[in-house]
Design an enzyme around this catalytic site. Sequence first.
Site, PDB file in Angstrom:
ATOM      1  N   ASP A  80       0.804  -1.239   0.013  1.00 47.99           N
ATOM      2  CA  ASP A  80      -0.079   0.106   0.020  1.00 47.99           C
ATOM      3  C   ASP A  80       1.055   1.292   0.116  1.00 47.99           C
ATOM      4  O   ASP A  80       1.943   1.286   0.796  1.00 47.99           O
ATOM      5  CB  ASP A  80      -0.877  -0.056   1.269  1.00 47.99           C
ATOM      6  CG  ASP A  80      -1.938   1.229   1.269  1.00 47.99           C
ATOM      7  OD1 ASP A  80      -2.162   1.791   0.070  1.00 47.99           O
ATOM      8  OD2 ASP A  80      -2.212   1.647   2.238  1.00 47.99           O
ATOM      9  N   GLU A 116       1.991   2.968   3.126  1.00 54.04           N
ATOM     10  CA  GLU A 116       3.207   2.408   3.789  1.00 54.04           C
ATOM     11  C   GLU A 116       4.818   3.074   3.472  1.00 54.04           C
ATOM     12  O   GLU A 116       5.520   2.767   3.811  1.00 54.04           O
ATOM     13  CB  GLU A 116       3.454   1.074   3.450  1.00 54.04           C
ATOM     14  CG  GLU A 116       2.130   0.173   4.293  1.00 54.04           C
ATOM     15  CD  GLU A 116       2.184   0.400   5.710  1.00 54.04           C
ATOM     16  OE1 GLU A 116       3.084   0.227   6.509  1.00 54.04           O
ATOM     17  OE2 GLU A 116       0.904   0.778   6.270  1.00 54.04           O
ATOM     18  N   ASP A 124      -2.587  -3.799   4.162  1.00 53.03           N
ATOM     19  CA  ASP A 124      -1.299  -3.043   3.761  1.00 53.03           C
ATOM     20  C   ASP A 124      -0.479  -3.862   2.829  1.00 53.03           C
ATOM     21  O   ASP A 124       0.491  -3.182   2.348  1.00 53.03           O
ATOM     22  CB  ASP A 124      -0.647  -2.764   5.220  1.00 53.03           C
ATOM     23  CG  ASP A 124      -1.138  -1.752   6.226  1.00 53.03           C
ATOM     24  OD1 ASP A 124      -1.725  -0.814   5.528  1.00 53.03           O
ATOM     25  OD2 ASP A 124      -1.204  -1.952   7.390  1.00 53.03           O
ATOM     26  N   GLU A 133      -2.469  -6.899   7.431  1.00 51.22           N
ATOM     27  CA  GLU A 133      -2.716  -5.403   8.193  1.00 51.22           C
ATOM     28  C   GLU A 133      -1.431  -5.262   9.156  1.00 51.22           C
ATOM     29  O   GLU A 133      -1.435  -6.006  10.233  1.00 51.22           O
ATOM     30  CB  GLU A 133      -3.884  -5.537   8.715  1.00 51.22           C
ATOM     31  CG  GLU A 133      -4.258  -4.075   9.564  1.00 51.22           C
ATOM     32  CD  GLU A 133      -4.403  -3.005   8.557  1.00 51.22           C
ATOM     33  OE1 GLU A 133      -4.394  -1.754   8.890  1.00 51.22           O
ATOM     34  OE2 GLU A 133      -4.930  -3.295   7.189  1.00 51.22           O
ATOM     35  N   ARG A 134      -0.676  -4.307   8.640  1.00 52.40           N
ATOM     36  CA  ARG A 134       0.580  -3.950   9.811  1.00 52.40           C
ATOM     37  C   ARG A 134       0.138  -2.866  10.861  1.00 52.40           C
ATOM     38  O   ARG A 134      -0.461  -2.009  10.597  1.00 52.40           O
ATOM     39  CB  ARG A 134       1.645  -3.553   8.906  1.00 52.40           C
ATOM     40  CG  ARG A 134       3.039  -3.064   9.579  1.00 52.40           C
ATOM     41  CD  ARG A 134       4.031  -2.563   8.863  1.00 52.40           C
ATOM     42  NE  ARG A 134       5.056  -1.842   9.363  1.00 52.40           N
ATOM     43  CZ  ARG A 134       5.767  -1.002   8.793  1.00 52.40           C
ATOM     44  NH1 ARG A 134       5.522  -0.410   7.637  1.00 52.40           N
ATOM     45  NH2 ARG A 134       6.976  -0.554   9.677  1.00 52.40           N
TER      46      ARG A 134
END
Length: 588
Positions: free
Chosen positions: A320, A323, A355, A386-387
């Site tokens: 993404d 990021e 992400d 998902e981070r």
Amino acid sequence: MPAAEHVRLGRKRTLPPCPNPLFLQWLSELRDQAAEKGQKTQYVYQKAISSLKKYPLPLQNAREAKILQNFGDGICKILDEKLQRHYRENGPDAPIHSLPSGVTVAPSRRSNNNLAQPTKQPSRKEREGGRRKREYVPQKRSGGYAVLLTLYRESQVPGGKGFMFKLELQAEAQHLSDKSFSVPDLGSKYTAWSSVSTLIQKDLVLKTHNPARYSLTELGLALAERLEDGEREQEEDRRRDVREEEEGSWPGVDLTAEEDERKKRTEPIAGPDPAAYVAQRGSEVPGVHSSEKPQAAETKTRPAGGCLYPGSYDIVLCVDFIETTGGSTACKQELVKELQRNGVTFDVRKLNVGDFLWVAKERVAPVSGQLRAPPSRELVLDYIIERKRMDDLCGSIIDGRFREQKFRLKRCGLQKPIYLVEECGSAAAHLSLPETTLQQAIVNTQVVDGFFVKRVQDVKESVAYLTVMTRYLSKLYQNRTLVCRSRELEGDGQNEEECGGREREDPSCSLISFAEFNQGAVKNKCQTVREVFARQLMQISGLSGDKAVAILEHYSTLHSLLKAYEQCPSDTEREKLLSSIRYGKLKR
């Protein structure tokens, strides 16, 4: 009685003459010469004249004029040369603060003197006879160019709706633009879509309704028609040049067969759905013998019907763009550098949910005579990440994003969501929530919501995990045939059974296309009454996504739930109305 003297109520005080008339004369000559040649330096000289007129002290040379506004090195050098010529012609003692006899200063075209007469406004004919305003034409293969052409082609479709929504406009216009409509370039915040505001400002595109609808105005239609004609002419010239080049380079070879063969390979085959195509072409899957081996091999390189065969695609990590831009730039750039150092094939793009994810990107070869290779198909693998840093997790719990993100990850259509949690070390002690609350939220995510949770210490460990996952998925899918499916079709659980643990010689996996996945995950898209009701239920404290889904199975709208409450004869039954509904995997 003597007549009363006329009383002056006010007077205009005349300005003193300029103490540097020689410099003033030379600047006026330079201004007039520039005006005759149509040069824009005339305005620079005019500003210097205005500054010189306001200066009350005599100047001994042009270098002293550098303290004045609008006097640069160029003007001072020219005045010094003229001053030296004046001394050579009239002697070293020639006066410079008075003009020679018979010489007058040229009148200023734009005088800042308070006594100057107001300038006459030019007539309409004079304005039209001068330099006209340049027409706005977007640069070829820019965002504005692609949007105008796409809207024009949509308007020429018989029975078309005459407008386009943002997502479909971006998807259709992307192949006409060199820049991305969703992801900005590194170090920039602008995308190809940013030029749409210019088109609206120039009255070329009309934006109406909510969600926004985009269409062409009369000016935009005329400009887009010219752009389309130019595009068509360039295409014809390019084809003619390619034809002449091929005929001139290979005079003794018949290219008809190769041309027909290339057309058969590149033209899409419309017809059966993916399942019917797999059943029909089963004899061409690797491992099964066929009498026409060259044709089967050729079909596998560019399969039709939404299938990707083994060896015809690559596994690519999608990152993404959030990021890599904004926020802590140094930390986010470190993520990109670490991925490059590890040799991971990745692509930065806009993801509407998650992400990181992985796509199977089709390998396409460039076609002879075309500038760019045909667009490759992309199927999304069943893994999405998902981070979360600890500070980000704390903020998302406070503002409610944490529950909403988990709900959207469950509904995105991918079977294996992963939470990548980065520890902050000692920084966790300075957050708004106690560390025990954050740890409990992480455990609930894994145990209650069913997410796989991976804990790492910093960005380098996150990149190491992404690298390992990319290589694992590349090996896992290297011998698999991938079939494109729609999210609305049933049988999503079948994907987990076929692609999960059973190692067969050539298993078949059904995956979602990236375009459909990303469009279906839009956060602020138009929602149904059922989806709005689900969001309203989740605002109640203690009501999770699983509970909301269970309630929706019995009462799909708020009206149906209120009607059920009204039919209850007593308050006790109203309180127990939802107590018998079971939810979650355990059906508690």
